[in-house]
Design a protein around this motif. Structure first.
Motif, mmCIF file in Angstrom:
data_model
loop_
_atom_site.group_PDB
_atom_site.id
_atom_site.type_symbol
_atom_site.label_atom_id
_atom_site.label_comp_id
_atom_site.label_asym_id
_atom_site.label_seq_id
_atom_site.Cartn_x
_atom_site.Cartn_y
_atom_site.Cartn_z
ATOM 1 N N LEU A 1 -58.058 -48.494 24.447
ATOM 2 C CA LEU A 1 -59.482 -48.408 24.123
ATOM 3 C C LEU A 1 -60.308 -49.317 25.016
ATOM 4 O O LEU A 1 -61.409 -48.947 25.448
ATOM 5 N N ALA B 1 -53.962 -45.641 15.718
ATOM 6 C CA ALA B 1 -52.552 -46.029 15.809
ATOM 7 C C ALA B 1 -51.718 -45.189 14.849
ATOM 8 O O ALA B 1 -50.605 -44.762 15.182
ATOM 9 N N VAL C 1 -53.010 -49.400 21.055
ATOM 10 C CA VAL C 1 -54.223 -48.585 21.023
ATOM 11 C C VAL C 1 -55.412 -49.389 21.533
ATOM 12 O O VAL C 1 -56.234 -48.896 22.317
ATOM 13 N N ASN C 2 -55.516 -50.641 21.120
ATOM 14 C CA ASN C 2 -56.613 -51.494 21.587
ATOM 15 C C ASN C 2 -56.596 -51.653 23.105
ATOM 16 O O ASN C 2 -57.648 -51.672 23.757
ATOM 17 N N ARG D 1 -51.300 -50.950 16.698
ATOM 18 C CA ARG D 1 -52.733 -51.182 16.871
ATOM 19 C C ARG D 1 -53.005 -51.903 18.186
ATOM 20 O O ARG D 1 -54.014 -51.631 18.856
ATOM 21 N N THR E 1 -61.157 -46.074 14.410
ATOM 22 C CA THR E 1 -60.781 -47.466 14.653
ATOM 23 C C THR E 1 -59.395 -47.514 15.276
ATOM 24 O O THR E 1 -58.649 -46.519 15.260
ATOM 25 N N ALA E 2 -59.040 -48.658 15.805
ATOM 26 C CA ALA E 2 -57.707 -48.813 16.377
ATOM 27 C C ALA E 2 -56.634 -48.573 15.327
ATOM 28 O O ALA E 2 -55.582 -47.999 15.629
#
Length: 209
Positions: free
Chosen positions: A57, A43, A53-54, A50, A38-39
Motif C-alpha cells: 500500500l 490482508a 499489505v502495508n 497486515r 484497510t490493511a
C-alpha cells in the motif's frame, strides 16, 4: 455516510508507476480498493499479513495509485482507510516509449502489426487527452460492433466500400485552412473477433481431472 467508491479511469504514462501497478499483488489490491479498505481487511482477503499489505500500500500510495480516505482510532493504534484513486487503470504505451509500436515503422497497412501500432497510438494520445483534461470531459466518438461475413470476397468488398465512404466524408468535412479549426484523429479498424475464453479449468491430459 457511505464512503465514496473510486470512479473514472487513470492512464499510467510513467514506466516506474506502471511497474508498481502491474505487480500481481498490487494489481489485486487496486482491484479490491475500488471500495475503501484497510490493511487488515485486505490482508484477510489475500491470506497474508497486515505488514506485507502495508508494504504494498505504501508503494501504491507513493505513486499516486492509492489515497487516504480517513484514519480511525482502534485502541492504541490508528487504522488507515484507503482507496484506489481511480476505478480503473490503463497503462499507456508511453510508459515504454522507446519500445512502443509506431505506425510509421509498419509499412504494410493491411498487417495486424500496423493495426496494433495504430491501437497503441490511439491509447497513447487519448490517454494524454484524459490526463490533460483532468475532470473535464473529452469530446470523442467511437463505434464498436461485429460483422459476420459469408465469404472472404464479401469482407474485401466491405473494406473497399467502408474505405470509400470514410474517404468521402473526410473530403467533405476537412477544412485545412479553417481559422480556429482543430484537427481530429480518425481511426477505423477491422479484425477477426476473438472467441470467448473457456471458463472450464484446463486438464493436463485427456481423461485426467
Amino acid at each position: 455516510m457511505r464512503e465514496r467508491t473510486s470512479v473514472g479511469t487513470t492512464v499510467i504514462e510513467d514506466g516506474r508507476t506502471a511497474a508498481i501497478a502491474l505487480d500481481p499483488v498490487r494489481a489485486r489490491l487496486l482491484g479490491a480498493l475500488r471500495e475503501p479498505g484497510t490493511a487488515t481487511s485486505l490482508a484477510a482477503m489475500l491470506g497474508t499479513t497486515r505488514q506485507k499489505v502495508n508494504y504494498h500500500l505504501h508503494a501504491l500510495e507513493a505513486h499516486g495509485l492509492v489515497e487516504l480516505v480517513e484514519e480511525r482510532r482502534k485502541g492504541n493504534t490508528t487504522e488507515r482507510v484507503v482507496r484506489a484513486t481511480a476505478g480503473a487503470f490503463v497503462v499507456s504505451p508511453q510508459a515504454w516509449a522507446m519500445v512502443a509500436p509506431d505506425p510509421d515503422r509498419e509499412p504494410d497497412k493491411l498487417s495486424a502489426q500496423w493495426l496494433l501500432a495504430l491501437a497503441a497510438r490511439l491509447l497513447r494520445e487519448v490517454g494524454r487527452l484524459i490526463s490533460a483534461a483532468g475532470r473535464r470531459r473529452v469530446a470523442t466518438f467511437g463505434i464498436d460492433g461485429e460483422v459476420r461475413f459469408a465469404t472472404a470476397a464479401d469482407r474485401a468488398a466491405f473494406v473497399r466500400e467502408l474505405g470509400e465512404s470514410v474517404s468521402a466524408l473526410v473530403v467533405r468535412y476537412h477544412s485545412a485552412e479553417a481559422a480556429g479549426g482543430r484537427p481530429h484523429r480518425l481511426v477505423v479498424a477491422l479484425h477477426p473477433a476473438v472467441p470467448p475464453e473457456d471458463p472450464r479449468p484446463a486438464t493436463t491430459a485427456e481423461g485426467q481431472s
